[in-house]
Design a protein around this motif. Structure first.
Motif, short mmCIF file in Angstrom:
data_model
loop_
_atom_site.label_atom_id
_atom_site.label_comp_id
_atom_site.label_asym_id
_atom_site.label_seq_id
_atom_site.Cartn_x
_atom_site.Cartn_y
_atom_site.Cartn_z
N GLU A 56 6.64 0.95 -0.78
CA GLU A 56 6.34 2.38 -0.79
C GLU A 56 5.79 2.93 0.53
N ARG A 60 2.90 -1.46 3.29
CA ARG A 60 3.54 -2.47 2.42
C ARG A 60 4.60 -3.26 3.18
N ARG A 135 -4.49 -5.94 -4.21
CA ARG A 135 -5.18 -5.15 -5.23
C ARG A 135 -5.76 -6.05 -6.31
N PHE A 208 1.30 7.06 -2.95
CA PHE A 208 1.34 6.28 -1.70
C PHE A 208 2.63 6.47 -0.90
N HIS A 233 -5.24 8.93 0.58
CA HIS A 233 -5.47 7.50 0.36
C HIS A 233 -4.56 6.59 1.17
#
Ligand code: AHR
Length: 328
Positions: A56, A60, A135, A208, A233
């Motif tokens: 995304e 990443r 995460r 995101f 974010h």
């Protein structure tokens, strides 16, 4: 050492012995790929299933590149890498496939925090160690994973808050949230809400991605014409926000200040170009550390329960040389 560990260490030792014997019989060298790594799988190669949550963001992509560069055959791994396209059901399916394949270890970056109980229990029942990456999860399964490695999202949020309090104390903030329910969203948002709650005039998720960040900002510009700051974010959503702000005839970085997370190349360039105001880094380049943890876990070595990847932060004084020298 527990029974599972003992089983894996014995299996690894037997496999390594078999590989050395084979090499001796065939006149080969004991430094072949098969004997490197000292893992728990056949021939000393460690069989790893990695479930990446998606592709995304620039962050990443950099994380995926780092993982693939670390889990190579030369380094003693047999990697199966699966991209879940930001869908939890795809991750659960991939993990179940890894269990069926009898991998030595499973590594995964959970797209959201909850909903993993069953599959984590299945991995545990199959005695396959899980390495949690990036995460975190919330689960009722006891001792659900061997180890976690990632960034401290709460600390990142606190760093952003400290800068805002010092440099834009009266900002009217629109918060561009990451994927709702992900630990990256939840943990970055916590300190922002706690410390700046009264200044937040609106929030929406951009998942995101740059496209969704742009769309959410377009809507926010209509709904909150008095906004003076976006806390995004991640950089990708903030880069989408820049496009929306400019299309609305406003100047990003001046009319609407932007505070972001990640520190990918395009984000830091926007900071240098004065379109972003502050970027809290989230370093994605830790594939070698993940690989090291996987090898240790498979060999039954003790590992820390939590490894935190250190982050920096940057303001508009960042130099072009610093940006050009970065790896992602
Ligand atoms: O979990 C890390 C976050 O996920 C990064 O900040 C973001 O860019 C990515 O999509």
């Amino acid at each position: 050492m527990n029974t599972t560990r003992t089983r894996r260490v014995v299996a690894g030792a037997v496999a390594a012995l078999a590989a050395v014997t084979l090499a001796a019989c065939s006149g080969g060298s004991s430094g072949s790929d098969d004997t490197k790594g000292g893992g728990g799988g056949a021939g000393g190669t460690v069989k790893v299933g990695f479930s990446q949550l998606g592709a995304e963001s620039g962050w990443r992509t950099a994380n995926t590149d780092s993982v693939k560069a670390a889990f190579t055959k030369d380094k003693g791994f047999d990697l199966t890498f699966v991209d879940a396209q930001q869908k939890q059901e795809n991750q659960i399916k991939a993990i179940r496939d890894f269990i069926d394949q009898g991998v030595d270890a499973i590594a995964f970056s959970p797209v959201v925090e909850t909903g993993w109980d069953e599959v984590l229990q299945e991995a545990k029942d199959a005695e396959i160690p899980v390495v949690l990456v990036d995460r975190t999860v919330k689960t009722s399964v006891s001792d659900p994973y061997a180890t976690y490695i990632g960034n401290d999202f709460t600390k990142e949020g606190e760093t952003a808050v400290a800068w805002i309090k010092k440099n834009a104390a009266d900002a009217k903030i629109f918060e561009l949230q990451g994927t709702l329910g992900s630990s990256a969203q939840v943990d970055r948002e916590k300190p922002v809400d706690a410390e700046l709650g009264s200044q937040i005039i609106g929030k929406a998720s951009g998942n995101f991605t740059r496209a969704e960040g742009k769309a959410a900002t377009e809507a926010a510009l209509q709904a909150y014409p008095d906004m003076t700051m976006i806390v995004s974010h991640n950089d990708d959503m903030a880069l989408g926000a820049i496009e929306a702000i400019q299309a609305a005839g406003k100047k990003p970085g001046t009319d609407i200040k932007i505070v972001s997370f990640d520190g990918v190349h395009d984000g830091l360039q926007a900071l240098h170009d004065k379109k972003f105001n502050y970027v809290v880094e989230c370093n994605p380049v830790y594939g070698d550390q993940i690989a090291d943890l996987v090898k240790k876990v498979v060999s039954g070595d003790d590992v820390p329960k939590r490894t935190i990847v250190p982050d920096e932060a940057f303001d508009q004084t960042i130099t072009q040389e610093t940006i050009d020298a970065r790896k992602y």
